[in-house]
Design a protein around this motif. Structure first.
Motif, PDB file in Angstrom:
ATOM      1  N   GLU A  86       0.862  -1.300  -0.198  1.00  0.00           N
ATOM      2  CA  GLU A  86      -0.001  -0.086   0.021  1.00  0.00           C
ATOM      3  C   GLU A  86       0.847   1.165  -0.166  1.00  0.00           C
ATOM      4  N   ARG A  87       0.529   2.229  -1.053  1.00  0.00           N
ATOM      5  CA  ARG A  87       1.247   3.340  -1.072  1.00  0.00           C
ATOM      6  C   ARG A  87       0.390   4.601  -1.365  1.00  0.00           C
ATOM      7  N   ASP A  91      -1.473   1.125  -5.249  1.00  0.00           N
ATOM      8  CA  ASP A  91      -1.169  -0.319  -4.244  1.00  0.00           C
ATOM      9  C   ASP A  91      -0.856  -1.259  -5.390  1.00  0.00           C
ATOM     10  N   GLU A 149       1.108  14.428   1.079  1.00  0.00           N
ATOM     11  CA  GLU A 149       1.822  13.066   0.366  1.00  0.00           C
ATOM     12  C   GLU A 149       2.879  13.566  -0.575  1.00  0.00           C
ATOM     13  N   TYR A 160       8.067   3.111  -7.837  1.00  0.00           N
ATOM     14  CA  TYR A 160       6.858   2.348  -7.367  1.00  0.00           C
ATOM     15  C   TYR A 160       7.016   1.037  -7.987  1.00  0.00           C
ATOM     16  N   ASP A 163       9.972  -1.290  -6.513  1.00  0.00           N
ATOM     17  CA  ASP A 163       9.275  -1.829  -5.283  1.00  0.00           C
ATOM     18  C   ASP A 163       8.381  -2.929  -5.497  1.00  0.00           C
TER      19      ASP A 163
END
Length: 438
Positions: A86-87, A91, A149, A160, A163
């Motif tokens: 979760e980012r 996500d 954010e 992202y 990751d």
């Protein structure tokens, strides 16, 4: 145009049209109207129903609508969507099939961030789920992300993906659809240098603008004509007070939708006129062909201003990835460093968004990859949507992609075994690693 008032004005217009549609549908449906032998009231109710639904869909995130899948045992198995990572801006989700043995094929679909939600890949996910474990990048609507954010541009997007790939492990097979293809290629190259053992097993690029200059389209022509200053002035607005992201600079979904519709205005106008007629005649249904398509097509999301502007400037105008000059977090990414990832490109001969030649350009950039790890396919007669979600995808392209994954299966098994063991905090025996790789 960079004002909250402009953003709120668009939302007000949308909201008003939704209300007008609901009002017309209610008035035209009064029982007393049946006393008058005129089609006017039926048409009024039909216009209202179609209008209310259309303007309502513009601010609703569609549901995936994938509740079960039939497995080899002939039974329906419940599908549960789980968030693995979760980012703030997106996500990594998994479509977990309960009660089914885990599939050897593991596919990560990289969804576009180009105006529509990841649910645009609904049919793609549904077609892969019976044969693979499926993971998807589920990007968030920028209007719902607080300014606190921070930013999100093409470099953040790439990190992202890095990751997400690291989380899934080196035995993952990545499939990037359209807009994210160049950034997914960059993320893979980034891993090849920074963390080689985390590289994906295969990478399939579908209709992506790796080199926009390789074949001109209306999209690339627009990118050349407009200046960045003009683009910022015309497209960027601040999110209004109604949403959590109030004050955030975005390229609004409603503005994007207006552009989408204007490209084929006659086709869309006829589609809505025909639907109103069908509703008036009682021939339409809640999930007919028109509603299935437009419920998804009209559902749009805002993009952060920095992501949109950096995409146009760095990928289209400057061609940083095509020239192998893309920089991520201060590090120059070298596509030629990819040496251990099988790469396949897919294009459609009638793709008017990413014309043939733009995506296959990736193979020439992979100077460190042997020819036996490269593949390409050009689908005759297929348009942009067809190569990842239409008939061409279902009948020809999907089987080819799965075969490509199978042909390269197991090459990263040793790395995957090491990663899994490291997560569990256990050492890996050399024999176990060699067995996994064989």
């Amino acid at each position: 145009m960079r004002y909250m008032a402009t953003y709120d004005l668009m939302e007000t217009i949308r909201n008003t049209n939704q209300w007008l549609g609901a009002t017309a549908a209610a008035m035209g449906s009064y029982p007393a109207t049946a006393l008058f032998p005129s089609p006017v009231f039926q048409l009024m109710a039909a216009w209202g129903e179609v209008t209310e639904r259309s303007f309502h869909r513009m601010v609703v995130k569609p549901d995936w609508g994938i509740t079960s899948v039939v497995a080899e045992d002939g039974r329906d198995h419940v599908v549960q969507i789980e968030k693995l990572v979760e980012r703030p801006f997106g996500d990594l989700i998994q479509f977990k099939v309960l009660g089914r043995p885990e599939k050897a094929r593991r596919v990560m679909l990289v969804a576009p961030m180009s105006g529509h939600y990841a649910t645009l890949l609904h049919s793609t996910v549904a077609s892969l789920l019976p044969d693979a474990e499926v993971y998807v990048t589920d990007w968030h609507n920028a209007r719902d992300i607080p300014v606190s954010e921070g930013k999100f541009d093409v470099e953040d997007y790439t990190l992202y993906l890095v990751d997400f790939m690291r989380h899934l492990g080196p035995d993952i097979n990545v499939v990037a659809v359209c807009q994210p293809a160049p950034l997914t290629l960059a993320a893979t190259a980034y891993l090849a240098e920074i963390d080689p053992e985390a590289q994906p097993q295969t990478l399939t690029l579908i209709g992506g603008p790796i080199n926009p200059d390789a074949a001109a389209t209306d999209v690339t022509d627009f990118g050349r004509r407009v200046t960045m200053g003009q683009l910022e002035e015309m497209a960027i607005q601040r999110v209004g007070f109604k949403y959590d992201g109030a004050g955030r600079m975005v390229y609004p979904g409603l503005l994007q939708l207006a552009g989408f519709m204007s490209m084929n205005s006659e086709t869309h106008s006829k589609a809505f006129a025909d639907q109103i007629t069908r509703v008036a005649k009682g021939e339409a249904s809640d999930h007919d062909k028109h509603n299935r398509f437009y419920d998804e097509y009209l559902a749009v999301m805002d993009m952060t201003a920095e992501f949109y502007l950096s995409t146009v400037e760095r990928l289209f105008k400057n061609g940083e990835i095509a020239k192998n000059e893309f920089i991520v977090d201060g590090h120059r990414v070298d596509i030629g460093k990819i040496t251990d990832v099988a790469v396949k490109t897919v294009e459609g001969t009638k793709d008017d968004i990413t014309a043939p030649g733009q995506c296959i350009a990736a193979l020439d950039m992979l100077t460190g990859l042997s020819d036996d790890k490269k593949a390409s396919h050009v689908e005759e007669g297929a348009g942009h949507y067809g190569i990842f979600a239409g008939k061409s995808w279902r009948t020809n392209i999907r089987p080819l992609v799965l075969d490509f994954i199978d042909q390269n299966a197991g090459r990263h098994a040793a790395q995957a075994a090491k990663r899994k063991a490291a997560k569990k905090g256990k050492p890996v025996a050399v024999k176990a690693v060699k067995k996994a790789a064989s």
